[in-house]
Structure formats: structure tokens, C-alpha cells
Motif scaffolding. Structure first.
Motif, PDB file in Angstrom:
ATOM      1  N   LEU A  62       0.813  -1.212   0.000  1.00 49.92           N
ATOM      2  CA  LEU A  62       0.000   0.000   0.000  1.00 49.92           C
ATOM      3  C   LEU A  62       0.850   1.268   0.000  1.00 49.92           C
ATOM      4  O   LEU A  62       0.381   2.337  -0.402  1.00 49.92           O
ATOM      5  CB  LEU A  62      -0.937   0.017   1.214  1.00 49.92           C
ATOM      6  N   THR A  63       2.099   1.148   0.442  1.00 52.36           N
ATOM      7  CA  THR A  63       2.961   2.333   0.551  1.00 52.36           C
ATOM      8  C   THR A  63       4.208   2.267  -0.315  1.00 52.36           C
ATOM      9  O   THR A  63       4.911   3.271  -0.458  1.00 52.36           O
ATOM     10  CB  THR A  63       3.424   2.527   2.007  1.00 52.36           C
ATOM     11  N   SER A  64       4.480   1.088  -0.894  1.00 54.81           N
ATOM     12  CA  SER A  64       5.784   0.895  -1.528  1.00 54.81           C
ATOM     13  C   SER A  64       5.687  -0.048  -2.725  1.00 54.81           C
ATOM     14  O   SER A  64       4.683  -0.727  -2.931  1.00 54.81           O
ATOM     15  CB  SER A  64       6.787   0.321  -0.517  1.00 54.81           C
ATOM     16  N   ARG A  65       6.780  -0.086  -3.480  1.00 52.82           N
ATOM     17  CA  ARG A  65       6.867  -0.982  -4.649  1.00 52.82           C
ATOM     18  C   ARG A  65       8.284  -1.526  -4.742  1.00 52.82           C
ATOM     19  O   ARG A  65       9.271  -0.774  -4.650  1.00 52.82           O
ATOM     20  CB  ARG A  65       6.526  -0.194  -5.917  1.00 52.82           C
ATOM     21  N   ASN A 107       6.749   5.637  -0.115  1.00 48.46           N
ATOM     22  CA  ASN A 107       6.329   6.887   0.505  1.00 48.46           C
ATOM     23  C   ASN A 107       6.565   6.869   2.006  1.00 48.46           C
ATOM     24  O   ASN A 107       6.196   7.820   2.704  1.00 48.46           O
ATOM     25  CB  ASN A 107       4.839   7.145   0.221  1.00 48.46           C
ATOM     26  N   LEU A 108       7.166   5.783   2.502  1.00 48.96           N
ATOM     27  CA  LEU A 108       7.499   5.702   3.920  1.00 48.96           C
ATOM     28  C   LEU A 108       8.635   6.664   4.248  1.00 48.96           C
ATOM     29  O   LEU A 108       9.453   6.999   3.395  1.00 48.96           O
ATOM     30  CB  LEU A 108       7.923   4.281   4.284  1.00 48.96           C
ATOM     31  N   SER A 109       8.697   7.069   5.505  1.00 42.10           N
ATOM     32  CA  SER A 109       9.775   7.957   5.927  1.00 42.10           C
ATOM     33  C   SER A 109      11.103   7.219   5.931  1.00 42.10           C
ATOM     34  O   SER A 109      11.141   5.979   6.000  1.00 42.10           O
ATOM     35  CB  SER A 109       9.502   8.490   7.339  1.00 42.10           C
ATOM     36  N   LEU A 116      12.699  -0.981   9.102  1.00 41.04           N
ATOM     37  CA  LEU A 116      12.192  -2.197   8.472  1.00 41.04           C
ATOM     38  C   LEU A 116      13.322  -3.081   7.953  1.00 41.04           C
ATOM     39  O   LEU A 116      13.346  -4.298   8.175  1.00 41.04           O
ATOM     40  CB  LEU A 116      11.255  -1.835   7.320  1.00 41.04           C
ATOM     41  N   PHE A 117      14.263  -2.478   7.244  1.00 41.99           N
ATOM     42  CA  PHE A 117      15.343  -3.253   6.634  1.00 41.99           C
ATOM     43  C   PHE A 117      16.336  -3.758   7.678  1.00 41.99           C
ATOM     44  O   PHE A 117      16.843  -4.878   7.554  1.00 41.99           O
ATOM     45  CB  PHE A 117      16.061  -2.415   5.579  1.00 41.99           C
ATOM     46  N   TRP A 209      17.641   7.779  -2.566  1.00 40.48           N
ATOM     47  CA  TRP A 209      17.511   8.980  -3.395  1.00 40.48           C
ATOM     48  C   TRP A 209      16.160   9.622  -3.133  1.00 40.48           C
ATOM     49  O   TRP A 209      15.138   8.943  -2.958  1.00 40.48           O
ATOM     50  CB  TRP A 209      17.595   8.611  -4.871  1.00 40.48           C
ATOM     51  N   SER A 210      16.136  10.923  -3.066  1.00 41.13           N
ATOM     52  CA  SER A 210      14.906  11.703  -3.051  1.00 41.13           C
ATOM     53  C   SER A 210      15.177  12.951  -3.877  1.00 41.13           C
ATOM     54  O   SER A 210      16.338  13.251  -4.195  1.00 41.13           O
ATOM     55  CB  SER A 210      14.511  12.074  -1.619  1.00 41.13           C
TER      56      SER A 210
END
Length: 229
Positions: A62-65, A107-109, A116-117, A209-210
Motif C-alpha cells: 500500500l505504501t511501496s513498490r 512513501n514511507l519515511s 524495516l530493513f 535517493w529523493s
């Protein structure tokens, strides 16, 4: 008598090779995701387990790919050089896609992704060729964890066993594996029977990257190394 070649069944479900259309589909999917998500990470993996990775991916869909596959195709998607990158600075990300790696767009902070990782670990049985993390030795005597029907199978794995009143016994001490040495097919089978898990599926962040910045996670690597890669 030779078999007749008449009325031979023919399968119509042959798998097509992944060609240009498939690659273009991946490129377009990655480029669409770049526009949708706030940040992009390159990650590496060790002891990949497809089922466990699929579960991890589903938890954050829902937030990532996630993207895994041909590094070259992923590089082309982002742009391999500053002249063809689709967003400023993405050629740096592209250069770090090598070996066992993938893309994580989210879109996670930053703090949530790092947590998480860093916390993610899944233990599993080691496969043939994996380096043993410890020495496992079975002592001479009864192996009551195995039923008598398994005696022929254990003998085929090189274990010096015999049946004694319906109980499998080791005739002498037996080293299943030694720490630091690769596992043989026989060793990996025995470890699975013993319930001993020596493989840890992990994901490691390499870079982030952002639109605002670019950050490296891998020790001993800086941006000048990426530019010259």
C-alpha cells in the motif's frame, strides 16, 4: 517394436521467452513508480527466499513498490548516465544496481525504511554450497528422533548407521558439517532432518535517493566512487 509417431499429444502451452515487450513493460512500470513515490532505495539481498520476500512485499504494497530482475533493465529505466536520467541524480542510483540487488520505491519515511530493513531477518534451511555457520557433530549411539524406516535414507547420506531392535544407531561419531566450509548435498539434507537452520535471508540498504538529496549506506563508498563507476 518402435513406438508409433502418430497421434502424439502436442502441448499448446509453451512458455514464450521474455522479449522486448516484457522489458519495455518493466521500464514503463519503474518510470511510473518513480513519479508516484517520494524516495528510491537500492538494496542488496543474501540467501534470497522467494516466498518470504513475497510476504514482505505484500505487507508494504500500500505504501511501496519492489522491483527485482535484470539490473541492466532497471538501469535503463532510471537512466544510466546524467544525460539520460529521468530525474536529477538517478544515474547515481542506477550505477549501484549490480549483483544481487533490487529497487525499493516508497512513501514511507527514511526512519521507517531503515527500521524495516535493519530488523528484517528470516531464518531458513541452508542449501547446498552455503557456508556452514557452525560445526554439527552427531555422537555415537541411538538416534531416537528418526524412525526405523529412515535408516536406508540416512545410510545413503553417508551416515554410519544400523538398526538395533528397531532403533537407528550411529556406529561412530559423525560430522554433518564443519564451520566455514560449504555444505554438501548430503549435509544440507541431514540438517533439514535435524531442524537446523543455517541460512538467514536479509535485505541491506545500499543507497537512498529523493528529489532533495542522495545518501549512501554502504561503508567505504562515497559519491565520487559512484560518479566514477
Amino acid at each position: 517394436m518402435p513406438k508409433s509417431k502418430r497421434n502424439r499429444p502436442v502441448t499448446l502451452s509453451k512458455t514464450k521467452k521474455k522479449g522486448r515487450e516484457h522489458k519495455e513493460s518493466i521500464v514503463n512500470s519503474i518510470r511510473d513508480a518513480v513519479e508516484k513515490y517520494n524516495s528510491i532505495y537500492v538494496f542488496s539481498f543474501e540467501n534470497m527466499r522467494n516466498l518470504k520476500f513475497k510476504e514482505f512485499r505484500e505487507q508494504h504494497k500500500l505504501t511501496s513498490r519492489f522491483f527485482l530482475g535484470s539490473n541492466k533493465v532497471m538501469q535503463v529505466s532510471l537512466g544510466r548516465f546524467a544525460a539520460d536520467e529521468i530525474r536529477p541524480g538517478l544515474h547515481k542510483v542506477s550505477k549501484l544496481l549490480c549483483g544481487d540487488s533490487g529497487l525499493f520505491l516508497t512513501n514511507l519515511s527514511r526512519e521507517e525504511v531503515e527500521r524495516l530493513f535493519n530488523e528484517y531477518k528470516e531464518y531458513d534451511f541452508a542449501r547446498t554450497g552455503t557456508t556452514a555457520t557452525e560445526t554439527v557433530e552427531l555422537k555415537e549411539g541411538p538416534l531416537e528422533q528418526f524412525t526405523h524406516e529412515m535408516e536406508p535414507f540416512l545410510r545413503k547420506q553417508g551416515m554410519p548407521v544400523r538398526l538395533n531392535k528397531g532403533v537407528i544407531e550411529l556406529v561412530s561419531n559423525f560430522v554433518v558439517c564443519e564451520e566455514g566450509k560449504p555444505l554438501s548435498p548430503e549435509s544440507s539434507r541431514i540438517l533439514r532432518l535435524l531442524g537446523t537452520k543455517m541460512a538467514t535471508f536479509r535485505l541491506h540498504l545500499i543507497c537512498r535517493w529523493s528529489p532533495e538529496d542522495f545518501e549512501l549506506y554502504r561503508e567505504g563508498l562515497d559519491e565520487s566512487d559512484v560518479e566514477s563507476a
